[in-house]
Write an enzyme that holds these catalytic residues in place. Structure first.
Site, PDB file in Angstrom:
ATOM      1  N   SER A 144      36.184  30.201  42.579  1.00 61.91           N
ATOM      2  CA  SER A 144      36.938  30.430  41.351  1.00 61.91           C
ATOM      3  C   SER A 144      36.182  29.749  40.209  1.00 61.91           C
ATOM      4  O   SER A 144      35.442  28.788  40.458  1.00 61.91           O
ATOM      5  CB  SER A 144      38.328  29.812  41.489  1.00 61.91           C
ATOM      6  OG  SER A 144      38.928  29.655  40.221  1.00 61.91           O
ATOM      7  N   TYR A 156      43.149  22.750  44.645  1.00 67.96           N
ATOM      8  CA  TYR A 156      42.502  24.054  44.461  1.00 67.96           C
ATOM      9  C   TYR A 156      41.085  23.863  43.925  1.00 67.96           C
ATOM     10  O   TYR A 156      40.122  24.435  44.455  1.00 67.96           O
ATOM     11  CB  TYR A 156      43.334  24.908  43.497  1.00 67.96           C
ATOM     12  CG  TYR A 156      42.841  26.329  43.363  1.00 67.96           C
ATOM     13  CD1 TYR A 156      42.942  27.224  44.422  1.00 67.96           C
ATOM     14  CD2 TYR A 156      42.284  26.788  42.162  1.00 67.96           C
ATOM     15  CE1 TYR A 156      42.497  28.540  44.298  1.00 67.96           C
ATOM     16  CE2 TYR A 156      41.840  28.097  42.036  1.00 67.96           C
ATOM     17  CZ  TYR A 156      41.957  28.973  43.108  1.00 67.96           C
ATOM     18  OH  TYR A 156      41.511  30.275  42.986  1.00 67.96           O
TER      19      TYR A 156
HETATM   20  N1  NAD Z   1      43.468  36.741  41.349  1.00 68.40           N
HETATM   21  C1  NAD Z   1      42.849  35.875  40.551  1.00 68.40           C
HETATM   22  O1  NAD Z   1      43.085  35.815  39.341  1.00 68.40           O
HETATM   23  C2  NAD Z   1      41.812  34.926  41.130  1.00 68.40           C
HETATM   24  C3  NAD Z   1      41.067  34.110  40.251  1.00 68.40           C
HETATM   25  C4  NAD Z   1      40.109  33.251  40.766  1.00 68.40           C
HETATM   26  C5  NAD Z   1      39.905  33.199  42.148  1.00 68.40           C
HETATM   27  N2  NAD Z   1      40.643  33.984  42.970  1.00 68.40           N
HETATM   28  C6  NAD Z   1      40.404  33.878  44.418  1.00 68.40           C
HETATM   29  O2  NAD Z   1      40.205  35.164  44.957  1.00 68.40           O
HETATM   30  C7  NAD Z   1      40.699  35.216  46.281  1.00 68.40           C
HETATM   31  C8  NAD Z   1      41.621  36.393  46.449  1.00 68.40           C
HETATM   32  O3  NAD Z   1      42.661  36.288  45.501  1.00 68.40           O
HETATM   33  P1  NAD Z   1      43.698  37.488  45.303  1.00 68.40           P
HETATM   34  O4  NAD Z   1      44.363  37.228  43.993  1.00 68.40           O
HETATM   35  O5  NAD Z   1      43.053  38.787  45.558  1.00 68.40           O
HETATM   36  O6  NAD Z   1      44.743  37.158  46.481  1.00 68.40           O
HETATM   37  P2  NAD Z   1      46.072  37.912  46.928  1.00 68.40           P
HETATM   38  O7  NAD Z   1      47.145  36.888  46.983  1.00 68.40           O
HETATM   39  O8  NAD Z   1      46.294  39.143  46.141  1.00 68.40           O
HETATM   40  O9  NAD Z   1      45.701  38.342  48.414  1.00 68.40           O
HETATM   41  C9  NAD Z   1      45.428  37.372  49.361  1.00 68.40           C
HETATM   42  C10 NAD Z   1      45.654  37.977  50.737  1.00 68.40           C
HETATM   43  O10 NAD Z   1      45.326  36.967  51.699  1.00 68.40           O
HETATM   44  C11 NAD Z   1      46.302  36.975  52.714  1.00 68.40           C
HETATM   45  N3  NAD Z   1      46.377  35.671  53.363  1.00 68.40           N
HETATM   46  C12 NAD Z   1      46.971  34.548  52.850  1.00 68.40           C
HETATM   47  N4  NAD Z   1      46.878  33.547  53.730  1.00 68.40           N
HETATM   48  C13 NAD Z   1      46.214  34.037  54.808  1.00 68.40           C
HETATM   49  C14 NAD Z   1      45.841  33.474  56.045  1.00 68.40           C
HETATM   50  N5  NAD Z   1      46.138  32.206  56.355  1.00 68.40           N
HETATM   51  N6  NAD Z   1      45.159  34.247  56.923  1.00 68.40           N
HETATM   52  C15 NAD Z   1      44.866  35.532  56.636  1.00 68.40           C
HETATM   53  N7  NAD Z   1      45.215  36.129  55.472  1.00 68.40           N
HETATM   54  C16 NAD Z   1      45.882  35.376  54.570  1.00 68.40           C
HETATM   55  C17 NAD Z   1      47.596  37.333  51.995  1.00 68.40           C
HETATM   56  O11 NAD Z   1      48.577  37.824  52.896  1.00 68.40           O
HETATM   57  C18 NAD Z   1      47.103  38.371  50.988  1.00 68.40           C
HETATM   58  O12 NAD Z   1      47.157  39.672  51.521  1.00 68.40           O
HETATM   59  C19 NAD Z   1      41.354  33.857  46.552  1.00 68.40           C
HETATM   60  O13 NAD Z   1      40.461  33.047  47.264  1.00 68.40           O
HETATM   61  C20 NAD Z   1      41.594  33.291  45.154  1.00 68.40           C
HETATM   62  O14 NAD Z   1      41.574  31.895  45.139  1.00 68.40           O
HETATM   63  C21 NAD Z   1      41.589  34.846  42.502  1.00 68.40           C
END
Ligand code: NAD
Length: 268
Positions: A144, A156
């Site tokens: 991130s 985080y």
């Molecule tokens: N969305 C954002 O704005 C953003 C910004 C910076 C970084 N990120 C990073 O990107 C990545 C994805 O984010 P996103 O927003 O697409 O997430 P999201 O919440 O939309 O999807 C995450 C998925 O991971 C699954 N999951 C959660 N815990 C799990 C586990 N223990 N085992 C297996 N699956 C599991 C959830 O069920 C979900 O389907 C993350 O690492 C997040 O930190 C996201």
């Protein structure tokens, strides 16, 4: 020929958000994909959507924080597809209870470390032997922008910062096997979860110092909010041979948030 023709890609958290969009893009580029997901309904839905569009996907239910679960998911993937070429470590996130260090519940720290940092360690631990067997491959970790600059969410930020140095270490350790490791650091991404949180009709922000700050922020970093497909495009690039000169690096997909601090005219 797609850019990932014949590749087997294992994606964590691919039932939703960035990883789901990446799975679909990988398939469009010729790959077959393992949808590694904790939530059965979401994982099966992603698998179905890909298959209905003519692609080849396998849902493997796993909790990425558990060693045995990850081991079994990787084994099921290799059994089904015959090999493993790409790891996309994307499951992750932060907790609302990720509070200042002296106030944080220890359990929040441990859970955040398990989901964001132990998880890529476990997928690499079980996936890399298969990538070595395949003669090389590509690891793409999701961090991130808050891993690059720090934030008010200590667990985080620490775990996402940890992913960046873990990625550099993987690059050094496995270069001899033809394995590259890189990371992508998203800014703000409009996943289903983010839209439900910030764009629903009940989320009306009252004028406040924070809302005024956000307005200024929008002007400073107009490119900082993207779609899941924006990150998927970078992930596909990092997974493919197009990025063959990149290893150990982190691409900041954050519209400049971790790169510059823009001051107003007249300020210094
Ligand atoms: N969305 C954002 O704005 C953003 C910004 C910076 C970084 N990120 C990073 O990107 C990545 C994805 O984010 P996103 O927003 O697409 O997430 P999201 O919440 O939309 O999807 C995450 C998925 O991971 C699954 N999951 C959660 N815990 C799990 C586990 N223990 N085992 C297996 N699956 C599991 C959830 O069920 C979900 O389907 C993350 O690492 C997040 O930190 C996201």
């Amino acid at each position: 020929m797609g850019r990932l023709e014949g590749k087997v890609v294992f994606l964590t958290g691919a039932g939703a958000g960035i990883a789901k969009a990446t799975a679909k893009m990988c398939v469009r580029e010729g790959a077959v994909v393992a949808i590694c997901e904790l939530n059965r309904e979401a994982g099966e839905r992603a698998e179905r959507e890909i298959r209905e569009a003519g692609g080849n996907a396998l849902f493997v239910q796993a909790d990425v924080t558990q060693d045995d679960s990850v081991r079994d998911a990787i084994a099921a993937t290799v059994k089904h597809f015959g090999k493993l070429n790409v790891l996309f470590n994307c499951a992750g996130g932060s907790s609302q209870d990720d509070r200042p260090v002296h106030e944080m519940d220890l359990d929040v720290w441990h859970k955040t470390v398990a989901l964001n940092l132990l998880h890529p360690f476990l997928t690499c631990r079980h996936g890399i032997p298969h990538m070595i067997k395949a003669g090389g491959g590509s690891i793409v970790n999701v961090t991130s922008h808050l891993g690059l600059v720090g934030s008010l969410k200590p667990a985080y930020a620490a775990t996402k910062g940890g992913i960046i140095s873990f990625t550099k270490t993987l690059a050094a350790q496995y270069v001899q096997y033809g394995i590259r490791a890189n990371a992508v650091a998203p800014g703000s991404v409009r996943t289903e979860r983010q839209i439900a949180r910030y764009e629903n009709k009940d989320f009306v922000e009252k004028p406040s110092a924070a809302s005024r700050e956000r307005e200024v922020f929008q002007k400073l970093y107009p490119f900082s909010k993207g779609e899941p497909e924006d990150i998927a495009a970078i992930a596909v690039f990092l997974a493919s041979d197009e990025s063959r000169m990149l290893t150990g690096t982190t691409i900041a997909a954050d519209g400049g948030r971790s790169s510059y601090l823009k001051v107003y005219a007249g300020e210094d």
